[in-house]
Write an enzyme that holds these catalytic residues in place. Structure first.
Site, PDB file in Angstrom:
ATOM      1  N   GLU A   1       0.717  -1.009   0.032  1.00  0.00           N
ATOM      2  CA  GLU A   1      -0.231   0.091  -0.189  1.00  0.00           C
ATOM      3  C   GLU A   1       1.020   1.283   0.071  1.00  0.00           C
ATOM      4  O   GLU A   1       0.543   2.232  -0.633  1.00  0.00           O
ATOM      5  CB  GLU A   1      -1.061   0.089   1.285  1.00  0.00           C
ATOM      6  CG  GLU A   1      -2.009  -1.248   1.243  1.00  0.00           C
ATOM      7  CD  GLU A   1      -2.666  -1.540  -0.088  1.00  0.00           C
ATOM      8  OE1 GLU A   1      -2.944  -0.386  -0.714  1.00  0.00           O
ATOM      9  OE2 GLU A   1      -3.012  -2.486  -0.061  1.00  0.00           O
TER      10      GLU A   1
ATOM     11  N   HIS B   1      -4.382  -6.055 -11.370  1.00  0.00           N
ATOM     12  CA  HIS B   1      -3.944  -6.999 -10.357  1.00  0.00           C
ATOM     13  C   HIS B   1      -3.677  -8.282 -11.252  1.00  0.00           C
ATOM     14  O   HIS B   1      -3.001  -9.043 -10.725  1.00  0.00           O
ATOM     15  CB  HIS B   1      -5.122  -7.484  -9.395  1.00  0.00           C
ATOM     16  CG  HIS B   1      -5.365  -6.409  -8.538  1.00  0.00           C
ATOM     17  ND1 HIS B   1      -6.193  -5.474  -8.699  1.00  0.00           N
ATOM     18  CD2 HIS B   1      -4.942  -6.268  -7.154  1.00  0.00           C
ATOM     19  CE1 HIS B   1      -6.501  -4.706  -7.594  1.00  0.00           C
ATOM     20  NE2 HIS B   1      -5.406  -5.123  -6.753  1.00  0.00           N
TER      21      HIS B   1
END
Length: 686
Positions: free
Chosen positions: A338, A425
């Site tokens: 993140e 992703h």
């Protein structure tokens, strides 16, 4: 590029430089500091570059009405800088107009990395649809609850098809799964068509509480606060989905008990992860946090109800508590993942769509994994698996595999032209695969007790150079050579350049990362490692010295290598035409080659033709120099003779025997009467 097609017209000052510099031998640990990370960003250096922005825009030949804003400056140990700019034109912000100007220690521009294309002038600056129509398009694209949308800002949107006048609408809300959204929708201001959209909120994956007993950075006061010396701090959202939460405090500086039932335990993992990620970037890559200014970031835990995710929203990291609020997603590589979205946002700014989206997501996987290796926590053994302990699949398998991404059932092992249409992703798969191959190599092996078996897309065999070197190469690529719309082709070119910067031309490191790119079927690059054996003079010779293969072998500006008939070639039809633009412009082309140690009297020869529209017989307005390592070997100008005919020149390379050298032609032209310096049939004689 506006080349003069015939005759002589306005043009002006030109500086042509031929720079040849020996490379650091492959395997040199530090050399002149080339394997060291760039220094943390200097605010004074950034301010200095901003003060020069107008002059830079003029020197680069940007359109009238364009203004530059310095986004960041990376400074290398040798004094070279990489200045990243954003642009406006006629007061309109240009989305996708970012570029990086690469300057040597003297401040001269060596090359420019443009995003998509140089020109950002739209066909019109007058919209034909109303802002309200664009706003409705943004709301329709968002599909969130509690939506609110900006009226729409008139911008120029730069894409592969050229610049378009558009509205940018930002829509904020909460998705059905509780994930916040801050969606940017780009609407064509002349047709009303939605051109693209992307979300500021980048979500990741994680697992439960697994770091065990660790040391935390905290602040002492009347009570202890979960805030470390860099300013990373952690707050409790207490199942809310808005707000900043309450910073964790404790009376005795002993936090949590390792159980998810203790609210501090999840915070321990998140805070530890943030600290380790900061330390990794700081000590291994020379980056002082997400913003490279020495400040930390907030981590929010206990977000929402049964929220099985974690995300970066542009300012902070946020972690849900998982199914039944019983499995907080606060594992170490999640924090690294993140926070790395934040680093990407503040460097290349990779879009979250197309190839760039996959590169963005993979960058977070790569550095999340890198943080695991750096921390080497016994409770979370480093590996090349993503989300291996969260068990979201319900069968004990990880979410993503770096050795063979397709094992997750959706990611791709190899690049293809259709890759950009996938969720980021999954389009991240090839770059994850590259990271593993470049680090560990192909084939079957066991690492830290985990079995891997990595194939290649071209049936080659790849030997790894270790993850630490690959991480340094990818970080330099991200921070200096990629822009917001970069694709896998740009990534391959970038890693070759970065590897040469860090480890030298012809280094084993460069060969390895390029070969790994080939092994994931990334598009071929005109950039080469130069040699395969370091500074022994056994590497590649000069390529395409006659320019007949276009850009092949050369790196630099788009346009100077041309078959435009406005100026004749010395041989064939292509040549390097510097100057003659009729506008202020900077151009360069460079190539690295080896000078054999066995050469008796090595020389470089080239043919040069000069013509000018200048009428003065006393003042050298337009200048050209040929230099080696900054020392002038020949000088030319609008006063040079003979005019309009080719003359062969020679440069002695005897002092460079046994080394790799970089040949560079660089040009800057002002707005006065033009002078054209045309170079052709460059050759080495060994």
């Amino acid at each position: 590029m506006n080349r003069l097609k015939s005759g002589l017209a306005t043009g002006g000052l030109l500086a042509l430089a031929l720079a040849i510099s020996p490379a650091i031998p492959a395997g040199a640990a530090t050399g002149a500091g080339r394997d060291k990370a760039p220094a943390p960003e200097s605010q004074s250096l950034k301010a200095t570059e901003q003060s020069r922005a107008a002059a830079s825009a003029s020197a680069l030949g940007l359109a009238k009405g364009e203004q530059l804003t310095v986004k960041s400056v990376i400074s290398d140990p040798n004094g070279a800088t990489h200045v990243r700019y954003t642009r406006t034109i006629d007061g309109l912000r240009v989305i996708g107009g970012d570029f990086v100007s690469h300057k040597d220690a003297s401040g001269a521009v060596e090359s420019v990395t443009w995003n998509v294309r140089k020109n950002v002038t739209p066909a019109t600056t007058t919209p034909t649809i109303a802002k309200s129509q664009a706003q409705q398009a943004g709301l329709a694209a968002s599909k969130a609850n509690r939506e609110k949308a900006t009226p729409g800002e008139l911008v120029v949107f730069q894409s592969a098809t050229g610049p378009k006048l558009a509205y940018e609408v930002i829509t904020e809300g909460i998705k059905a799964d509780q994930t916040p959204t801050r969606l940017h929708t780009i609407v064509d201001a002349t047709t009303g068509k939605t051109l693209t959209s992307w979300d500021d909120v980048k979500h990741g994956t994680g697992n439960g509480i697994f770091v065990g007993t660790v040391t935390l950075g905290t602040t002492a006061g009347t009570t202890y606060t979960m805030k470390d010396s860099h300013g990373n701090y952690t707050t409790d959202l207490n199942q809310a989905t808005t707000g900043n939460g309450t910073t964790f405090t404790d009376a005795d500086d002993v936090w949590g008990n390792g159980s998810q039932s203790n609210r501090q335990s999840a915070a321990v993992d998140a805070h530890y992860g943030a600290g380790k990620t900061y330390d990794y970037y700081n000590t291994q890559l020379g980056r002082a946090g997400i913003w490279n200014n020495g400040t930390g970031a907030r981590s929010r835990v206990h977000y929402g109800q049964n929220y099985v995710n974690a995300f970066w929203d542009g300012t902070q990291m946020t972690y849900g508590d998982g199914a039944g609020n019983a499995a907080p997603l606060v594992e170490l590589d999640v924090a690294g993942h993140e926070m790395s979205h934040g680093v990407t946002e503040n460097t290349a700014g990779l879009n979250y769509s197309g190839d760039a989206g996959g590169l963005n997501e993979s960058t977070s996987d790569i550095f999340g994994t890198a943080v695991e290796w750096y921390a080497n926590n016994p409770s979370d053994t480093p590996d090349y698996l993503i989300g291996e302990e969260i068990n979201l699949n319900g069968n004990g398998t990880p979410l993503r595999y770096m050795d063979k991404p397709s094992k997750d059932g959706a990611s791709k092992d190899c690049w293809s032209s259709s890759l950009g249409g996938l969720d980021p992703h999954y389009s991240s798969g090839p770059l994850n695969h590259w990271y593993y191959l470049a680090s560990e190599g192909s084939g079957a092996k066991t690492i830290n007790g985990v079995s891997y078996n990595s194939p290649t897309c071209d049936s080659s065999t790849v030997t790894g150079i270790g993850h630490a070197k690959v991480e340094k190469i990818w970080y330099r690529t991200l921070s200096t050579y990629l822009t917001s719309s970069s694709n896998y082709a740009a990534a391959r070119t970038g890693v070759i350049k970065a590897a040469k910067d860090l480890y030298g031309v012809g280094s084993a490191e460069c060969t390895a990362v390029d070969k790994a790119m080939g092994a994931i079927a990334a598009p071929a690059s005109t950039e080469t490692c130069g040699t395969s054996g370091g500074g022994g003079g056994t590497g590649a010779a000069l390529t395409n010295g006659g320019f007949e293969s276009g850009q092949t072998g050369w790196t630099g500006s788009a346009g100077p290598i041309t078959n435009d008939t406005g100026r004749p070639a010395h041989g064939g039809s292509y040549k390097l035409w510097l100057g003659g633009n009729g506008t202020t412009a900077s151009e360069s082309e460079s190539q690295t080659f080896a000078v054999p140690s066995t050469a008796t009297s090595p020389t470089l020869t080239y043919w040069i033709r000069i013509d000018t529209a200048e009428t003065t017989t006393t003042t050298a307005y337009d200048k050209a120099t040929v230099s080696i390592n900054g020392v002038a070997k020949a000088s030319y100008s609008n006063l040079s003779t003979p005019k309009a005919s080719y003359v062969q020149k020679t440069v002695d390379l005897s002092s460079y025997k046994g080394t790799n050298v970089t040949l560079k032609f660089a040009a800057t032209e002002d707005s006065s009467a033009q002078t054209s310096f045309v170079v052709d049939d460059v050759a080495t004689n060994f």
